[in-house]
Design an enzyme around this catalytic site. Sequence first.
Site, short mmCIF file in Angstrom:
data_model
loop_
_atom_site.label_atom_id
_atom_site.label_comp_id
_atom_site.label_asym_id
_atom_site.label_seq_id
_atom_site.Cartn_x
_atom_site.Cartn_y
_atom_site.Cartn_z
N HIS A 298 0.84 -1.19 0.00
CA HIS A 298 0.00 0.00 0.00
C HIS A 298 0.88 1.25 0.00
O HIS A 298 2.04 1.21 0.41
CB HIS A 298 -0.92 -0.01 1.22
CG HIS A 298 -1.90 -1.14 1.24
ND1 HIS A 298 -3.25 -0.98 1.50
CD2 HIS A 298 -1.73 -2.48 1.03
CE1 HIS A 298 -3.86 -2.15 1.45
NE2 HIS A 298 -2.96 -3.07 1.17
N GLU B 192 0.93 3.95 1.80
CA GLU B 192 1.44 4.35 3.11
C GLU B 192 2.58 3.44 3.55
O GLU B 192 3.59 3.89 4.10
CB GLU B 192 0.32 4.34 4.14
CG GLU B 192 -0.77 5.37 3.89
CD GLU B 192 -1.90 4.85 3.00
OE1 GLU B 192 -3.01 5.38 3.09
OE2 GLU B 192 -1.67 3.89 2.21
N CYS C 73 -3.73 -0.02 6.42
CA CYS C 73 -2.66 0.97 6.57
C CYS C 73 -2.72 1.66 7.92
O CYS C 73 -1.68 2.00 8.50
CB CYS C 73 -2.73 1.99 5.45
SG CYS C 73 -2.25 1.29 3.86
N CYS D 238 -6.71 3.01 4.22
CA CYS D 238 -7.58 1.88 4.53
C CYS D 238 -7.25 1.36 5.93
O CYS D 238 -6.27 1.77 6.56
CB CYS D 238 -7.39 0.77 3.49
SG CYS D 238 -5.77 -0.03 3.57
#
Length: 294
Positions: A102, A104, A132, A129
Amino acid sequence: MHSRFQAALTTLAADLQAAIAPMLADPHFPALLEADQVATLQHATGLDEDALAFALLPLAAACARPDLSHFNVGAIARGVSGRWYFGGNMEFLGATMQQTVHAEQSAISHAWLRGETSLRAITVNYTPCGHCRQFMNELNSGLALRIHLPGREAHALEHYLPDAFGPKDLEIKTLLMDEQDHGFPVSGDALTQAAIQAANRCHAPYSHSPSGVALELKDGTIFSGSYAENAAFNPTLPPLQGALNLLSLNGYDYPAIQRAILAEKADAALIQWDATVATLKALGCHNIERVLLG
C-alpha cells in the site's frame, strides 16, 4: 527525468514546476527530498509544509506501480530529520494480492530503510484503509502521527484508529523505526552482506523470525529490504516488498534484477523462502539464493 514524472509535473503550479524540475532530472531520482530541498521548494512557492506536501502528491502517485488496479495512490512521509519520502502502491501480476504494497507502507518503509528514525506526518491522496491504519500504529510515532488528507483537517492517527490495538497491548517495547540489531555475523559477497544486514535491522518481535532480502541489478546497484512485522499480523510487510519498493522508487523496473538473496533462519517459526521465490519468479527473476542466519 524518468518518464513517470512527465505528465504529473505538468499538473503542478508553474513556480513549483520550475523549482522541482532540476531535482527530478536524474532518471534515478530517489523519490525523496532532503531538508534543504524542501526549504528551497517552500521559498520558491511560498507554501508552508502542509500545502507543499499536498502540491507534491501527484509526483508521489506517479511512483505507484498498480499493475492490476491501475489506481494510483501516493503518499509522502515526513521524517523528523526533515527528509520527505515518496511512496506509491505496488501490485504484482502473477503473484497474489497478499503481496501488495500500500502507498502508506511504501512511504513508511522507504523512510525506515533509508535510516529515518521517526515520522512526524504522512500526507496521502486518499483516505488510508484499515490495513494501513494498523500498519502505522506499529511505528514509534504511534497514535500521535499526523495524517493529512486533501480537503480535510489534519488529525492524529488516533482519530482514524479509535480504540486501537497495537504493540503495547502485546507488551512490545521496541517499535518499528526504533534502532535494532539482531547481531548475526555479516560475511560473504556484497549482496550476501546486504541481505544479512537487512535481516539484522528487521522488526520481528512477534514471530522472532528475522529476515532480509537483497536484490542486485544488472548495473550493479543493490537494494535491500527488511522484514516489518505488525501486531495485527496481516499488515506485516515482507522483506522482498521492502527491496522491490526501493527499486521501483529509484526508477528501476523488475527486469533489471539479475540476482536475489534471502537471509533467514532455517528453524524460524515463519519462513519467507517460498513466497519470496514465487513473487520473484512472477517478476522474471530466477537467480535466487538463500543464506541461513545463525
